[in-house]
Design a protein around this motif. Structure first.
Motif, PDB file in Angstrom:
ATOM      1  N   GLU A 206      27.098  30.796  52.802  1.00 28.64           N
ATOM      2  CA  GLU A 206      27.481  29.871  51.729  1.00 28.64           C
ATOM      3  C   GLU A 206      27.845  30.581  50.429  1.00 28.64           C
ATOM      4  N   ASP A 207      27.656  31.894  50.377  1.00 30.29           N
ATOM      5  CA  ASP A 207      28.117  32.659  49.222  1.00 30.29           C
ATOM      6  C   ASP A 207      29.626  32.914  49.302  1.00 30.29           C
ATOM      7  N   SER A 208      30.218  32.644  50.440  1.00 34.99           N
ATOM      8  CA  SER A 208      31.659  32.863  50.606  1.00 34.99           C
ATOM      9  C   SER A 208      32.426  31.955  49.655  1.00 34.99           C
ATOM     10  N   ALA A 209      33.261  32.569  48.818  1.00 33.19           N
ATOM     11  CA  ALA A 209      34.014  31.835  47.803  1.00 33.19           C
ATOM     12  C   ALA A 209      34.855  32.845  47.032  1.00 33.19           C
ATOM     13  N   VAL A 210      35.570  32.355  46.027  1.00 36.57           N
ATOM     14  CA  VAL A 210      36.267  33.238  45.094  1.00 36.57           C
ATOM     15  C   VAL A 210      35.414  33.355  43.838  1.00 36.57           C
ATOM     16  N   TYR A 211      35.200  34.571  43.382  1.00 33.12           N
ATOM     17  CA  TYR A 211      34.393  34.823  42.199  1.00 33.12           C
ATOM     18  C   TYR A 211      35.286  35.358  41.085  1.00 33.12           C
ATOM     19  N   PHE A 212      35.108  34.795  39.893  1.00 32.18           N
ATOM     20  CA  PHE A 212      35.874  35.224  38.723  1.00 32.18           C
ATOM     21  C   PHE A 212      34.930  35.734  37.649  1.00 32.18           C
ATOM     22  N   CYS A 213      35.282  36.867  37.062  1.00 30.71           N
ATOM     23  CA  CYS A 213      34.597  37.302  35.853  1.00 30.71           C
ATOM     24  C   CYS A 213      35.456  36.882  34.663  1.00 30.71           C
ATOM     25  N   ALA A 214      34.857  36.876  33.506  1.00 26.24           N
ATOM     26  CA  ALA A 214      35.585  36.522  32.292  1.00 26.24           C
ATOM     27  C   ALA A 214      34.933  37.192  31.093  1.00 26.24           C
ATOM     28  N   ALA A 215      35.708  37.332  30.029  1.00 26.68           N
ATOM     29  CA  ALA A 215      35.208  37.909  28.786  1.00 26.68           C
ATOM     30  C   ALA A 215      35.707  37.057  27.630  1.00 26.68           C
ATOM     31  N   ARG A 216      34.877  36.954  26.601  1.00 28.13           N
ATOM     32  CA  ARG A 216      35.283  36.155  25.440  1.00 28.13           C
ATOM     33  C   ARG A 216      34.806  36.829  24.169  1.00 28.13           C
ATOM     34  N   ASP A 217      35.666  36.847  23.162  1.00 30.82           N
ATOM     35  CA  ASP A 217      35.206  37.307  21.857  1.00 30.82           C
ATOM     36  C   ASP A 217      34.965  36.105  20.957  1.00 30.82           C
ATOM     37  N   THR A 218      35.970  35.596  20.295  1.00 33.96           N
ATOM     38  CA  THR A 218      35.731  34.503  19.361  1.00 33.96           C
ATOM     39  C   THR A 218      36.021  33.123  19.943  1.00 33.96           C
ATOM     40  N   GLY A 219      37.040  33.013  20.739  1.00 34.67           N
ATOM     41  CA  GLY A 219      37.458  31.677  21.131  1.00 34.67           C
ATOM     42  C   GLY A 219      37.571  31.403  22.607  1.00 34.67           C
ATOM     43  N   LYS A 220      38.464  32.095  23.266  1.00 27.58           N
ATOM     44  CA  LYS A 220      38.782  31.694  24.627  1.00 27.58           C
ATOM     45  C   LYS A 220      38.362  32.731  25.660  1.00 27.58           C
ATOM     46  N   LEU A 221      38.093  32.205  26.854  1.00 30.74           N
ATOM     47  CA  LEU A 221      37.738  33.066  27.971  1.00 30.74           C
ATOM     48  C   LEU A 221      39.003  33.672  28.574  1.00 30.74           C
ATOM     49  N   ILE A 222      38.938  34.956  28.843  1.00 37.67           N
ATOM     50  CA  ILE A 222      40.011  35.625  29.566  1.00 37.67           C
ATOM     51  C   ILE A 222      39.446  35.984  30.937  1.00 37.67           C
ATOM     52  N   PHE A 223      40.121  35.555  31.989  1.00 40.15           N
ATOM     53  CA  PHE A 223      39.614  35.709  33.340  1.00 40.15           C
ATOM     54  C   PHE A 223      40.177  36.925  34.047  1.00 40.15           C
ATOM     55  N   GLY A 224      39.369  37.473  34.930  1.00 37.52           N
ATOM     56  CA  GLY A 224      39.855  38.469  35.855  1.00 37.52           C
ATOM     57  C   GLY A 224      40.663  37.802  36.951  1.00 37.52           C
ATOM     58  N   GLN A 225      41.191  38.604  37.856  1.00 33.92           N
ATOM     59  CA  GLN A 225      42.106  38.099  38.866  1.00 33.92           C
ATOM     60  C   GLN A 225      41.399  37.415  40.026  1.00 33.92           C
ATOM     61  N   GLY A 226      40.086  37.583  40.121  1.00 32.39           N
ATOM     62  CA  GLY A 226      39.326  36.929  41.176  1.00 32.39           C
ATOM     63  C   GLY A 226      39.053  37.851  42.358  1.00 32.39           C
ATOM     64  N   THR A 227      37.923  37.614  43.006  1.00 38.82           N
ATOM     65  CA  THR A 227      37.544  38.347  44.216  1.00 38.82           C
ATOM     66  C   THR A 227      37.172  37.342  45.291  1.00 38.82           C
ATOM     67  N   THR A 228      37.845  37.436  46.421  1.00 36.05           N
ATOM     68  CA  THR A 228      37.507  36.569  47.546  1.00 36.05           C
ATOM     69  C   THR A 228      36.419  37.246  48.361  1.00 36.05           C
ATOM     70  N   LEU A 229      35.249  36.641  48.358  1.00 33.71           N
ATOM     71  CA  LEU A 229      34.104  37.176  49.099  1.00 33.71           C
ATOM     72  C   LEU A 229      33.945  36.422  50.406  1.00 33.71           C
ATOM     73  N   GLN A 230      33.902  37.168  51.483  1.00 32.76           N
ATOM     74  CA  GLN A 230      33.652  36.587  52.799  1.00 32.76           C
ATOM     75  C   GLN A 230      32.355  37.161  53.341  1.00 32.76           C
ATOM     76  N   VAL A 231      31.419  36.289  53.655  1.00 33.08           N
ATOM     77  CA  VAL A 231      30.155  36.709  54.232  1.00 33.08           C
ATOM     78  C   VAL A 231      30.154  36.307  55.701  1.00 33.08           C
ATOM     79  N   LYS A 232      30.124  37.303  56.558  1.00 32.82           N
ATOM     80  CA  LYS A 232      30.205  37.048  58.001  1.00 32.82           C
ATOM     81  C   LYS A 232      28.811  36.830  58.560  1.00 32.82           C
ATOM     82  N   PRO A 233      28.643  35.740  59.316  1.00 34.56           N
ATOM     83  CA  PRO A 233      27.306  35.475  59.881  1.00 34.56           C
ATOM     84  C   PRO A 233      26.975  36.431  61.027  1.00 34.56           C
TER      85      PRO A 233
END
Lengths: 115, 110
Positions: B83-110
């Protein structure tokens, strides 16, 4: 807590018509709301930022006359896509932040398809 | 302005293994770094965040580390589950808006 809702979750409209998407913060007062657009397998692209009672600030390249944003209350913001065209088809996501808060919470998104 | 780079773009792990996703940011003024999990067809869900005055934060199986000097931060997921399988995004913010990374698709194989 910190729930953001969006309505509708999906909508199909004909080219040339307008569509309104609502974003609500259910359990907190959102002094700042954000609207994002996301294409398949891509990251989130910020379209505009709105503070309650003020005009929205649009990101470079986003047409303010095409994407009308209203943030008239502390719990509701709306995005209206005017004269929609097929290239406007996308996943639109709103986000909200409480005054003084660092956390930013996202709604479930609205899938817009323009035919 | 801020720029956030995220790696890897895809990550496949066996259930029970650990997963690490890394992000770098460019603006030293950024002071808030959240991580989001996005499942298919849904909006991003905030899973953990860290502020610039803290080096590490942990919440059960999830931890985030921040190196301000090097301007990078990482997400660590231990004992991964399908159930951890998903797309994960990091982000950074200074004063106002979040800037996102490109995303990581995580696949956890049972």
């Amino acid at each position: 807590g910190a729930v953001v809702s969006q309505h509708p979750s999906w909508v199909i409209c004909k080219s040339g018509t307008s569509v309104k998407i609502e974003c609500r913060s259910l359990d907190f007062q959102a002094t700042t709301m954000f609207w994002y657009r996301q294409f398949p397998k891509q990251s989130l692209m910020l379209m505009a930022t709105s503070n309650e009672g003020s005009k929205a600030t649009y990101e470079q390249g986003v047409e303010k006359d095409k994407f009308l944003i209203n943030h008239a209350s502390l719990t509701l913001s709306t995005l209206t896509v005017t004269s929609a065209h097929p290239e406007d088809s996308s996943f639109y996501i709103c986000s909200a932040r409480e005054w003084g808060g660092a956390e930013q919470y996202f709604g479930p998104g609205t899938r817009l398809t323009v035919t | 302005g801020e720029n956030v780079e995220q790696h890897p773009s895809t990550l496949s792990v066996q259930e029970g293994d650990s997963a690490v996703i890394k992000c770098t940011y460019s603006d030293s003024a950024s002071n808030y770094f959240p991580w989001y999990k996005q499942e298919l067809g849904k909006g991003p869900q905030l899973i953990i965040d860290i502020r610039s005055n803290v080096g590490e934060k942990k919440d059960q199986r999830i931890a985030v580390t921040l190196n301000k000097t090097a301007k990078h931060f990482s997400l660590h997921i231990t004992e991964t589950q399908p159930e951890d399988s998903a797309v994960y995004f990091c982000a950074a913010r200074d004063t106002g808006k979040l800037i996102f990374g490109q995303g990581t698709t995580l696949q956890v194989k049972p």
